[in-house]
Write a protein that holds these residues in place. Structure first.
Motif, PDB file in Angstrom:
ATOM      1  N   VAL A  57      18.857   6.666 -14.777  1.00  0.00           N
ATOM      2  CA  VAL A  57      18.725   8.084 -14.447  1.00  0.00           C
ATOM      3  C   VAL A  57      20.042   8.508 -13.811  1.00  0.00           C
ATOM      4  O   VAL A  57      20.423   8.001 -12.753  1.00  0.00           O
ATOM      5  N   THR A  58      20.733   9.466 -14.469  1.00  0.00           N
ATOM      6  CA  THR A  58      22.139   9.719 -14.174  1.00  0.00           C
ATOM      7  C   THR A  58      22.408  11.190 -13.887  1.00  0.00           C
ATOM      8  O   THR A  58      21.882  12.077 -14.575  1.00  0.00           O
ATOM      9  N   ALA A  59      23.242  11.433 -12.874  1.00  0.00           N
ATOM     10  CA  ALA A  59      23.677  12.785 -12.540  1.00  0.00           C
ATOM     11  C   ALA A  59      25.050  13.033 -13.158  1.00  0.00           C
ATOM     12  O   ALA A  59      25.962  12.207 -13.027  1.00  0.00           O
ATOM     13  N   VAL A  98      19.954  14.186  -3.179  1.00  0.00           N
ATOM     14  CA  VAL A  98      18.610  14.770  -3.267  1.00  0.00           C
ATOM     15  C   VAL A  98      18.183  15.008  -4.714  1.00  0.00           C
ATOM     16  O   VAL A  98      17.059  14.632  -5.103  1.00  0.00           O
ATOM     17  N   PRO A  99      19.019  15.611  -5.575  1.00  0.00           N
ATOM     18  CA  PRO A  99      18.598  15.768  -6.975  1.00  0.00           C
ATOM     19  C   PRO A  99      18.289  14.445  -7.672  1.00  0.00           C
ATOM     20  O   PRO A  99      17.337  14.358  -8.459  1.00  0.00           O
ATOM     21  N   LEU A 100      19.076  13.404  -7.365  1.00  0.00           N
ATOM     22  CA  LEU A 100      18.801  12.115  -7.998  1.00  0.00           C
ATOM     23  C   LEU A 100      17.491  11.519  -7.494  1.00  0.00           C
ATOM     24  O   LEU A 100      16.687  10.993  -8.281  1.00  0.00           O
ATOM     25  N   LEU A 101      17.255  11.583  -6.182  1.00  0.00           N
ATOM     26  CA  LEU A 101      15.993  11.069  -5.660  1.00  0.00           C
ATOM     27  C   LEU A 101      14.810  11.819  -6.269  1.00  0.00           C
ATOM     28  O   LEU A 101      13.786  11.208  -6.616  1.00  0.00           O
ATOM     29  N   ASP A 102      14.926  13.128  -6.409  1.00  0.00           N
ATOM     30  CA  ASP A 102      13.855  13.908  -7.033  1.00  0.00           C
ATOM     31  C   ASP A 102      13.646  13.466  -8.481  1.00  0.00           C
ATOM     32  O   ASP A 102      12.502  13.373  -8.954  1.00  0.00           O
ATOM     33  N   PHE A 104      14.345  10.462  -9.659  1.00  0.00           N
ATOM     34  CA  PHE A 104      13.728   9.137  -9.612  1.00  0.00           C
ATOM     35  C   PHE A 104      12.206   9.268  -9.426  1.00  0.00           C
ATOM     36  O   PHE A 104      11.416   8.549 -10.059  1.00  0.00           O
ATOM     37  N   LYS A 105      11.798  10.182  -8.547  1.00  0.00           N
ATOM     38  CA  LYS A 105      10.364  10.393  -8.314  1.00  0.00           C
ATOM     39  C   LYS A 105       9.686  10.908  -9.575  1.00  0.00           C
ATOM     40  O   LYS A 105       8.577  10.462  -9.920  1.00  0.00           O
ATOM     41  N   ALA A 106      10.330  11.848 -10.258  1.00  0.00           N
ATOM     42  CA  ALA A 106       9.741  12.388 -11.486  1.00  0.00           C
ATOM     43  C   ALA A 106       9.619  11.302 -12.545  1.00  0.00           C
ATOM     44  O   ALA A 106       8.609  11.228 -13.266  1.00  0.00           O
ATOM     45  N   HIS A 107      10.626  10.456 -12.649  1.00  0.00           N
ATOM     46  CA  HIS A 107      10.580   9.343 -13.598  1.00  0.00           C
ATOM     47  C   HIS A 107       9.418   8.409 -13.259  1.00  0.00           C
ATOM     48  O   HIS A 107       8.683   7.958 -14.151  1.00  0.00           O
ATOM     49  N   THR A 108       9.254   8.114 -11.969  1.00  0.00           N
ATOM     50  CA  THR A 108       8.174   7.219 -11.533  1.00  0.00           C
ATOM     51  C   THR A 108       6.817   7.808 -11.889  1.00  0.00           C
ATOM     52  O   THR A 108       5.943   7.107 -12.429  1.00  0.00           O
ATOM     53  N   ARG A 109       6.617   9.072 -11.598  1.00  0.00           N
ATOM     54  CA  ARG A 109       5.342   9.724 -11.946  1.00  0.00           C
ATOM     55  C   ARG A 109       5.122   9.710 -13.455  1.00  0.00           C
ATOM     56  O   ARG A 109       4.012   9.485 -13.922  1.00  0.00           O
ATOM     57  N   GLY A 110       6.200   9.926 -14.199  1.00  0.00           N
ATOM     58  CA  GLY A 110       6.078   9.916 -15.651  1.00  0.00           C
ATOM     59  C   GLY A 110       5.695   8.566 -16.208  1.00  0.00           C
ATOM     60  O   GLY A 110       5.100   8.487 -17.300  1.00  0.00           O
ATOM     61  N   ARG A 111       6.023   7.511 -15.487  1.00  0.00           N
ATOM     62  CA  ARG A 111       5.647   6.161 -15.903  1.00  0.00           C
ATOM     63  C   ARG A 111       4.262   5.773 -15.388  1.00  0.00           C
ATOM     64  O   ARG A 111       3.803   4.652 -15.603  1.00  0.00           O
ATOM     65  N   GLY A 112       3.593   6.690 -14.670  1.00  0.00           N
ATOM     66  CA  GLY A 112       2.285   6.390 -14.093  1.00  0.00           C
ATOM     67  C   GLY A 112       2.362   5.674 -12.771  1.00  0.00           C
ATOM     68  O   GLY A 112       1.352   5.166 -12.269  1.00  0.00           O
ATOM     69  N   GLY A 113       3.552   5.633 -12.149  1.00  0.00           N
ATOM     70  CA  GLY A 113       3.716   4.951 -10.881  1.00  0.00           C
ATOM     71  C   GLY A 113       3.353   5.828  -9.698  1.00  0.00           C
ATOM     72  O   GLY A 113       3.413   7.060  -9.776  1.00  0.00           O
ATOM     73  N   THR A 114       3.001   5.188  -8.617  1.00  0.00           N
ATOM     74  CA  THR A 114       2.675   5.903  -7.378  1.00  0.00           C
ATOM     75  C   THR A 114       3.586   5.489  -6.229  1.00  0.00           C
ATOM     76  O   THR A 114       3.464   6.016  -5.133  1.00  0.00           O
ATOM     77  N   ARG A 115       4.499   4.541  -6.488  1.00  0.00           N
ATOM     78  CA  ARG A 115       5.447   4.102  -5.463  1.00  0.00           C
ATOM     79  C   ARG A 115       6.840   3.999  -6.077  1.00  0.00           C
ATOM     80  O   ARG A 115       7.013   3.440  -7.161  1.00  0.00           O
ATOM     81  N   LEU A 116       7.824   4.540  -5.377  1.00  0.00           N
ATOM     82  CA  LEU A 116       9.235   4.395  -5.737  1.00  0.00           C
ATOM     83  C   LEU A 116       9.925   3.657  -4.600  1.00  0.00           C
ATOM     84  O   LEU A 116       9.760   4.024  -3.434  1.00  0.00           O
ATOM     85  N   VAL A 117      10.679   2.617  -4.927  1.00  0.00           N
ATOM     86  CA  VAL A 117      11.440   1.877  -3.916  1.00  0.00           C
ATOM     87  C   VAL A 117      12.916   1.926  -4.276  1.00  0.00           C
ATOM     88  O   VAL A 117      13.308   1.649  -5.418  1.00  0.00           O
ATOM     89  N   ASN A 118      13.719   2.311  -3.298  1.00  0.00           N
ATOM     90  CA  ASN A 118      15.158   2.404  -3.477  1.00  0.00           C
ATOM     91  C   ASN A 118      15.804   2.090  -2.127  1.00  0.00           C
ATOM     92  O   ASN A 118      15.104   1.997  -1.117  1.00  0.00           O
ATOM     93  N   GLY A 135      13.012  13.187   2.294  1.00  0.00           N
ATOM     94  CA  GLY A 135      12.255  13.071   1.050  1.00  0.00           C
ATOM     95  C   GLY A 135      10.953  12.312   1.186  1.00  0.00           C
ATOM     96  O   GLY A 135      10.276  12.057   0.181  1.00  0.00           O
ATOM     97  N   GLY A 136      10.593  11.944   2.423  1.00  0.00           N
ATOM     98  CA  GLY A 136       9.323  11.265   2.648  1.00  0.00           C
ATOM     99  C   GLY A 136       9.386   9.760   2.568  1.00  0.00           C
ATOM    100  O   GLY A 136       8.342   9.093   2.507  1.00  0.00           O
ATOM    101  N   GLY A 137      10.590   9.183   2.586  1.00  0.00           N
ATOM    102  CA  GLY A 137      10.705   7.735   2.493  1.00  0.00           C
ATOM    103  C   GLY A 137      10.451   7.038   3.820  1.00  0.00           C
ATOM    104  O   GLY A 137      10.585   7.635   4.888  1.00  0.00           O
ATOM    105  N   ARG A 138      10.077   5.791   3.750  1.00  0.00           N
ATOM    106  CA  ARG A 138       9.920   4.951   4.940  1.00  0.00           C
ATOM    107  C   ARG A 138      10.513   3.576   4.646  1.00  0.00           C
ATOM    108  O   ARG A 138      10.351   3.037   3.545  1.00  0.00           O
ATOM    109  N   LYS A 139      11.209   3.024   5.624  1.00  0.00           N
ATOM    110  CA  LYS A 139      11.831   1.718   5.421  1.00  0.00           C
ATOM    111  C   LYS A 139      10.764   0.635   5.402  1.00  0.00           C
ATOM    112  O   LYS A 139       9.962   0.532   6.319  1.00  0.00           O
TER     113      LYS A 139
END
Length: 327
Positions: A57-59, A98-102, A104-118, A135-139
């Motif tokens: 996923v590229t900007a 921020v656009p890339l993280l957004d 990444f989240k859209a890609h994850t949802r599109g794959r049926g995922g509920t967790r993104l780790v970066n 963006g709602g992340g937690r370490k």
């Protein structure tokens, strides 16, 4: 400036060469002691794998890529999880993170995922941490990358550590370059089960079930990108692998990378970790004279392995924090 996000297929012949300059510049900023990333090193991180779906996923700023992440979605395990990396040109981070993280989240949802780790390194925390928090992340985990300068090791001390001791002289030590001999494939797959108790912090990440064919395919994929993989193992009298250590060598890089290192619970306390790691390091100095350093990753909670590495002369290069976004 008009930032556009595109999803690229890493199998396309133009994708990885296009992303290599971004990768090189970002790694230089985030990991200052890292050897300059090469084409084969990027391929190891981003090329297609049969075990997972991969997308870059590229900007873009116009026709120029300025940041990307290689995102992974396993076929067999962790079906709710998409995980990957983040590499952005330093001068673009305030506008692209921020656009890339957004994306990444859209890609994850599109794959049926509920967790993104970066994640990101301590050297880029000021660039990324505010955006990850907003963006709602937690370490959820922290890793340490350590570096060994092969030009400065004490060869006599390494040879002493690699020699048989009272506790481990009864093991037969065997070293090979992949593909793994057929008679060792099943024992190696079984030995890798020792990785299941490796610490992962608060990150819920499951290893796939043992599968000889999966291992065979994985090794073939490494060979296809011209990466050489060396393995050393301690074998018991009945042919089981008590412990093993892996090293990846890239023909265009002076830096090798450590793969898995594992000792099954029944054989721990015999000094196998130190013996195998030092013996393979000495062997690689002979087999791969272009090597100057080794890079290894460990959970910050993995005290036993960190102590072995420190004894060998590994020095902390940087800490990396992994963040989870619950979608």
């Amino acid at each position: 400036m008009n930032i556009e996000i595109r999803e690229l297929d890493p199998a396309h012949p133009e994708t990885l060469p296009m992303l290599l300059p971004v990768f090189q510049a970002a790694v230089t900023a985030d990991a200052p002691t890292h050897a300059p990333p090469t084409a084969s090193f990027l391929a190891w991180n981003a090329a297609p794998r049969s075990t997972r779906h991969r997308a870059c996923v590229t900007a873009f700023d116009g026709d120029r890529p300025v940041g990307f992440g290689c995102l992974n979605h396993e076929h067999d395990t962790n079906r709710d999880l998409v995980y990957g990396d983040l590499w952005i040109l330093p001068e673009y981070r305030d506008r692209v993170t921020v656009p890339l993280l957004d994306a990444f989240k859209a890609h994850t949802r599109g794959r049926g995922g509920t967790r993104l780790v970066n994640g990101f390194s301590e050297f880029s925390a000021a660039d990324y941490e505010p955006a990850f928090i907003a963006g709602g992340g937690r370490k959820v985990a922290e890793e340490r990358r350590s570096r060994l300068d092969l030009t400065k090791i004490d060869h006599d001390q390494y040879a002493a550590w690699a020699a048989p001791s009272e506790k481990n002289a009864h093991y037969r030590i065997q070293t090979w370059q992949t593909p793994t001999p057929e008679e060792l494939l099943a024992p190696l797959v079984t030995a890798n089960e020792a990785m299941r108790d490796a610490p992962t912090g608060d990150l819920d990440f499951q290893l796939p079930p043992p599968d000889v064919e999966r291992r065979r395919r994985s090794e073939a994929e490494h060979l296809a990108i011209n990466m050489r993989m060396y393995i050393i193992a301690a074998l018991t009298a009945d042919g089981a692998i008590a412990g093993f250590h892996e090293m990846f060598v890239f023909p265009d890089s002076p830096m090798a990378s450590v793969g898995n290192t594992g000792v099954a619970a029944a054989y721990r306390g015999h000094g196998l970790g130190l013996r195998l790691k030092t013996e393979l390091a000495l062997a690689l100095l002979e087999a791969e004279p272009h090597l100057e350093s080794v890079s290894t990753w460990n959970s910050s909670d993995n005290g036993p392995m960190l102590r072995v590495n420190e004894a060998m002369g590994y020095i902390k290069a940087e800490a990396w924090s992994n963040w989870q976004f619950d979608l």
